[in-house]
Design a protein around this motif. Sequence first.
Motif, PDB file in Angstrom:
ATOM      1  N   ALA A 120      18.182 -23.775 -15.721  1.00  0.00           N
ATOM      2  CA  ALA A 120      18.630 -23.564 -14.344  1.00  0.00           C
ATOM      3  C   ALA A 120      20.152 -23.674 -14.215  1.00  0.00           C
ATOM      4  CB  ALA A 120      17.956 -24.587 -13.424  1.00  0.00           C
ATOM      5  N   GLY A 121      20.836 -23.880 -15.346  1.00  0.00           N
ATOM      6  CA  GLY A 121      22.291 -23.948 -15.324  1.00  0.00           C
ATOM      7  C   GLY A 121      22.871 -25.327 -15.188  1.00  0.00           C
ATOM      8  N   HIS A 122      22.056 -26.358 -15.456  1.00  0.00           N
ATOM      9  CA  HIS A 122      22.528 -27.734 -15.331  1.00  0.00           C
ATOM     10  C   HIS A 122      22.219 -28.498 -16.619  1.00  0.00           C
ATOM     11  CE1 HIS A 122      23.006 -26.797 -11.088  1.00  0.00           C
ATOM     12  NE2 HIS A 122      21.735 -26.437 -11.051  1.00  0.00           N
ATOM     13  N   ALA A 123      22.916 -28.177 -17.676  1.00  0.00           N
ATOM     14  CA  ALA A 123      22.659 -28.781 -18.982  1.00  0.00           C
ATOM     15  C   ALA A 123      22.948 -30.269 -18.962  1.00  0.00           C
ATOM     16  CB  ALA A 123      23.496 -28.106 -20.055  1.00  0.00           C
ATOM     17  N   PRO A 124      22.131 -31.087 -19.652  1.00  0.00           N
ATOM     18  CA  PRO A 124      22.381 -32.526 -19.715  1.00  0.00           C
ATOM     19  C   PRO A 124      23.653 -32.833 -20.493  1.00  0.00           C
ATOM     20  CG  PRO A 124      20.618 -31.901 -21.217  1.00  0.00           C
ATOM     21  CD  PRO A 124      20.935 -30.697 -20.399  1.00  0.00           C
ATOM     22  N   GLY A 141      13.348 -21.034 -20.295  1.00  0.00           N
ATOM     23  CA  GLY A 141      13.877 -20.054 -19.352  1.00  0.00           C
ATOM     24  C   GLY A 141      12.786 -19.271 -18.652  1.00  0.00           C
ATOM     25  N   LYS A 142      11.750 -18.914 -19.398  1.00  0.00           N
ATOM     26  CA  LYS A 142      10.637 -18.163 -18.808  1.00  0.00           C
ATOM     27  C   LYS A 142       9.867 -19.007 -17.801  1.00  0.00           C
ATOM     28  CE  LYS A 142       9.963 -15.113 -22.810  1.00  0.00           C
ATOM     29  NZ  LYS A 142       9.047 -14.737 -23.925  1.00  0.00           N
ATOM     30  N   VAL A 143       9.647 -20.272 -18.131  1.00  0.00           N
ATOM     31  CA  VAL A 143       8.909 -21.155 -17.222  1.00  0.00           C
ATOM     32  C   VAL A 143       9.733 -21.438 -15.968  1.00  0.00           C
ATOM     33  CG1 VAL A 143       7.927 -23.461 -16.929  1.00  0.00           C
ATOM     34  CG2 VAL A 143       7.536 -22.204 -19.061  1.00  0.00           C
ATOM     35  N   GLU A 144      11.029 -21.718 -16.144  1.00  0.00           N
ATOM     36  CA  GLU A 144      11.894 -22.050 -15.015  1.00  0.00           C
ATOM     37  C   GLU A 144      12.049 -20.859 -14.065  1.00  0.00           C
ATOM     38  OE1 GLU A 144      15.225 -22.607 -12.482  1.00  0.00           O
ATOM     39  OE2 GLU A 144      15.163 -21.085 -14.093  1.00  0.00           O
ATOM     40  N   ALA A 145      11.959 -19.659 -14.610  1.00  0.00           N
ATOM     41  CA  ALA A 145      12.128 -18.455 -13.793  1.00  0.00           C
ATOM     42  C   ALA A 145      10.887 -18.116 -12.979  1.00  0.00           C
ATOM     43  CB  ALA A 145      12.501 -17.273 -14.687  1.00  0.00           C
ATOM     44  N   ASN A 146       9.768 -18.785 -13.256  1.00  0.00           N
ATOM     45  CA  ASN A 146       8.523 -18.489 -12.536  1.00  0.00           C
ATOM     46  C   ASN A 146       8.530 -19.232 -11.201  1.00  0.00           C
ATOM     47  OD1 ASN A 146       5.875 -18.214 -11.589  1.00  0.00           O
ATOM     48  ND2 ASN A 146       5.017 -18.221 -13.663  1.00  0.00           N
ATOM     49  N   SER A 147       8.890 -18.528 -10.145  1.00  0.00           N
ATOM     50  CA  SER A 147       9.015 -19.143  -8.823  1.00  0.00           C
ATOM     51  C   SER A 147       7.669 -19.455  -8.179  1.00  0.00           C
ATOM     52  CB  SER A 147       9.827 -18.238  -7.901  1.00  0.00           C
ATOM     53  OG  SER A 147       9.191 -16.974  -7.755  1.00  0.00           O
ATOM     54  N   LEU A 148       6.581 -19.006  -8.796  1.00  0.00           N
ATOM     55  CA  LEU A 148       5.254 -19.310  -8.255  1.00  0.00           C
ATOM     56  C   LEU A 148       4.840 -20.741  -8.571  1.00  0.00           C
ATOM     57  CD1 LEU A 148       3.338 -16.008  -9.128  1.00  0.00           C
ATOM     58  CD2 LEU A 148       4.323 -16.680  -6.932  1.00  0.00           C
ATOM     59  N   LEU A 149       5.532 -21.369  -9.511  1.00  0.00           N
ATOM     60  CA  LEU A 149       5.211 -22.739  -9.906  1.00  0.00           C
ATOM     61  C   LEU A 149       6.148 -23.720  -9.216  1.00  0.00           C
ATOM     62  CD1 LEU A 149       4.796 -22.274 -13.781  1.00  0.00           C
ATOM     63  CD2 LEU A 149       2.978 -22.335 -12.067  1.00  0.00           C
ATOM     64  N   THR A 150       5.623 -24.846  -8.791  1.00  0.00           N
ATOM     65  CA  THR A 150       6.470 -25.912  -8.280  1.00  0.00           C
ATOM     66  C   THR A 150       7.200 -26.552  -9.452  1.00  0.00           C
ATOM     67  OG1 THR A 150       4.813 -27.660  -8.508  1.00  0.00           O
ATOM     68  CG2 THR A 150       4.765 -26.358  -6.463  1.00  0.00           C
TER      69      THR A 150
END
Length: 214
Positions: A120-124, A141-150
């Motif tokens: 999401a652009g916020h690297a530790p 990246g694929k999981v984070e891009a899925n807006s259907l998931l909370t």
Amino acid sequence: MTQQFPPFLIEGYRNFMSGRYATESQRYRKLADEGQKPTTMVIACCDSRAAPETIFDAGPGQLFVLRNVANLVPPFGPDAAYHGTSSAIEFAIIHLKVENIVVMGHGRCGGIAGALATAAGHAPEGAFIGKWLTMIEEVAGKVEANSLLTSSEQQTALERIVIRQSIGNLMTFPFVKERVEAGALSLHGAWFDISSGELWTMNGESGDFMRPEL
């Protein structure tokens, strides 16, 4: 600079010596004389809340445990600079001849949260964690891009996907693949819920996670 050893560790050791060691001293001596012969290796996260020996109620010598951030297994790569995880896998297979490897993830994993934050652009912060997590940056990246998931659904999904990925990476090690195909080694996945204490095991064929009957 020498500092005082943490008192709670001394107290814990005192309890260990008067409790578990006192009741299992013969077993410890036998292990010292004959060496370790565990049948199972567990690759787990180094999170202090998810210790495999505690979760599986294992005694001394029963589990060969490797822990790292987010329970990751890198692909086979003998030319890599350092081999902490890979060397432990090699030792377990070739020298200890374990019969099972369990990759165990867990809920609320900080490493997985870091991978999603990076996507999401916020690297530790830090010089090492970000590099380590590049192993899972594509799937994160694929999981984070899925807006259907909370956000919590993304977290759990990636925790379980990474377990499957690590098992897949284990099969890139020639000595692992050889033993799996010969029937001498089995690979397993598991996911532990810290909050509820539930253990979910992975179906080797479908990859789905389910709770075993107790």
